[in-house]
Design a protein around this motif. Sequence first.
Motif, PDB file in Angstrom:
ATOM      1  N   UNK A 182       0.477 -46.655 -21.104  1.00 50.84           N
ATOM      2  CA  UNK A 182       0.821 -46.475 -19.911  1.00 50.84           C
ATOM      3  C   UNK A 182       0.952 -47.542 -18.792  1.00 50.84           C
ATOM      4  N   UNK A 183       0.018 -48.590 -18.702  1.00 55.39           N
ATOM      5  CA  UNK A 183       0.195 -49.575 -17.720  1.00 55.39           C
ATOM      6  C   UNK A 183       0.540 -51.091 -18.445  1.00 55.39           C
ATOM      7  N   UNK A 184       0.756 -50.822 -20.063  1.00 57.72           N
ATOM      8  CA  UNK A 184       0.864 -52.056 -20.620  1.00 57.72           C
ATOM      9  C   UNK A 184      -0.088 -53.133 -20.818  1.00 57.72           C
ATOM     10  N   UNK A 213      -3.208 -48.596 -29.808  1.00 56.38           N
ATOM     11  CA  UNK A 213      -2.381 -48.178 -28.741  1.00 56.38           C
ATOM     12  C   UNK A 213      -3.036 -46.848 -28.349  1.00 56.38           C
ATOM     13  N   UNK A 214      -3.146 -46.846 -26.878  1.00 58.80           N
ATOM     14  CA  UNK A 214      -3.711 -45.640 -26.301  1.00 58.80           C
ATOM     15  C   UNK A 214      -3.838 -45.699 -24.710  1.00 58.80           C
ATOM     16  N   UNK A 215      -4.794 -45.348 -23.924  1.00 59.49           N
ATOM     17  CA  UNK A 215      -4.803 -44.996 -22.742  1.00 59.49           C
ATOM     18  C   UNK A 215      -5.881 -45.831 -22.424  1.00 59.49           C
ATOM     19  N   UNK A 216      -5.928 -46.949 -21.411  1.00 62.58           N
ATOM     20  CA  UNK A 216      -7.185 -47.847 -20.962  1.00 62.58           C
ATOM     21  C   UNK A 216      -7.983 -47.017 -19.962  1.00 62.58           C
ATOM     22  N   UNK A 217      -9.152 -47.385 -19.963  1.00 63.04           N
ATOM     23  CA  UNK A 217     -10.200 -46.516 -18.637  1.00 63.04           C
ATOM     24  C   UNK A 217      -9.411 -46.671 -17.412  1.00 63.04           C
ATOM     25  N   UNK A 262      -7.353 -42.661 -13.307  1.00 64.33           N
ATOM     26  CA  UNK A 262      -6.370 -42.261 -12.168  1.00 64.33           C
ATOM     27  C   UNK A 262      -5.761 -40.904 -12.172  1.00 64.33           C
ATOM     28  N   UNK A 263      -5.930 -40.463 -13.469  1.00 59.02           N
ATOM     29  CA  UNK A 263      -5.317 -39.144 -13.853  1.00 59.02           C
ATOM     30  C   UNK A 263      -6.160 -38.042 -13.478  1.00 59.02           C
ATOM     31  N   UNK A 264      -5.373 -36.906 -13.180  1.00 56.67           N
ATOM     32  CA  UNK A 264      -6.404 -35.881 -12.846  1.00 56.67           C
ATOM     33  C   UNK A 264      -6.879 -35.270 -14.291  1.00 56.67           C
ATOM     34  N   UNK A 265      -8.072 -34.581 -13.913  1.00 54.77           N
ATOM     35  CA  UNK A 265      -8.744 -33.957 -14.993  1.00 54.77           C
ATOM     36  C   UNK A 265      -7.929 -32.950 -15.762  1.00 54.77           C
ATOM     37  N   UNK A 266      -7.423 -32.068 -14.880  1.00 51.46           N
ATOM     38  CA  UNK A 266      -6.307 -31.173 -15.593  1.00 51.46           C
ATOM     39  C   UNK A 266      -4.835 -31.603 -15.247  1.00 51.46           C
ATOM     40  N   UNK A 267      -4.175 -31.527 -16.129  1.00 54.44           N
ATOM     41  CA  UNK A 267      -2.725 -31.827 -15.961  1.00 54.44           C
ATOM     42  C   UNK A 267      -1.722 -30.938 -16.917  1.00 54.44           C
ATOM     43  N   UNK A 268      -0.423 -30.854 -16.433  1.00 58.68           N
ATOM     44  CA  UNK A 268       0.285 -30.222 -17.222  1.00 58.68           C
ATOM     45  C   UNK A 268       0.577 -30.787 -18.548  1.00 58.68           C
ATOM     46  N   UNK A 269       0.718 -29.959 -19.454  1.00 62.31           N
ATOM     47  CA  UNK A 269       1.115 -30.665 -21.026  1.00 62.31           C
ATOM     48  C   UNK A 269       2.236 -31.349 -20.923  1.00 62.31           C
ATOM     49  N   UNK A 270       3.360 -30.934 -20.210  1.00 65.98           N
ATOM     50  CA  UNK A 270       4.448 -31.728 -20.153  1.00 65.98           C
ATOM     51  C   UNK A 270       4.540 -33.194 -19.586  1.00 65.98           C
TER      52      UNK A 270
END
Length: 226
Positions: free
Chosen positions: A103-105, A138-142, A147-155
């Motif tokens: 996401x952020x690189x 590869x993944x998403x850092x903490x 910063x992401x909502x606990x629930x989000x649209x699958x899209x």
Amino acid sequence: MLQLHESEKENFRALLEQTNIGRIEERLNTIDLFLNIEDHVTVNELREALNEKGFDYDLDFIEQCMENWVKLGFARKRKFEGQPERYEHMHLGAHHDHLVCVKCGGITEFKNDEIEKLQARTASEKGFHMLQHKMEVYGICKNCISKRRSLMPLSLARQGERLVIREMRAGRSAHAKLTSLGFCINDPVEIINNDNHGRLVLAHNNTRVAIGRGIADKIMVEFEQA
């Protein structure tokens, strides 16, 4: 670390003087700044940092300096997926691997002795003489996760993310279609492909399923707990 950097810079000077390559002090200015950056940098980022220090060197010269630095064993050139080429320090006898946030690189170095021993043992068991290796996870850092909502649209999910379905806010017909495909609340899914335009391809119950973006907007998910 400062003593090590000074030692490496003097080692580099001696090697340059043997080649009669010219512009030695300018090359050393470039290398000195690189050594003081504890990060994986591109040529453009290095040029910006040099400009801030008052050095106006063109990109070709900086890249030539870094290629010499790599060729003589002081740095490594890295190409992480989806990113421009970067340079990192290479200290003799030291090894590390990388965690790369898609996401952020951001790039995080890590070293795990158990992983190193397992790789060496596996190679030995296969009768393989290992010379070098690299691991890129590869993944998403903490920070990005926070910063992401606990629930989000699958899209909005990205390729490779593992998620859990928590809500289906679809209408009756769309809900019936999802049910017919076997989707249920609390089901885990993995994003195989999401190009932000057409349908999403998911891994669900050991099969691949393609769904439209409109329906994906109505499926609320959260990250699967590790």
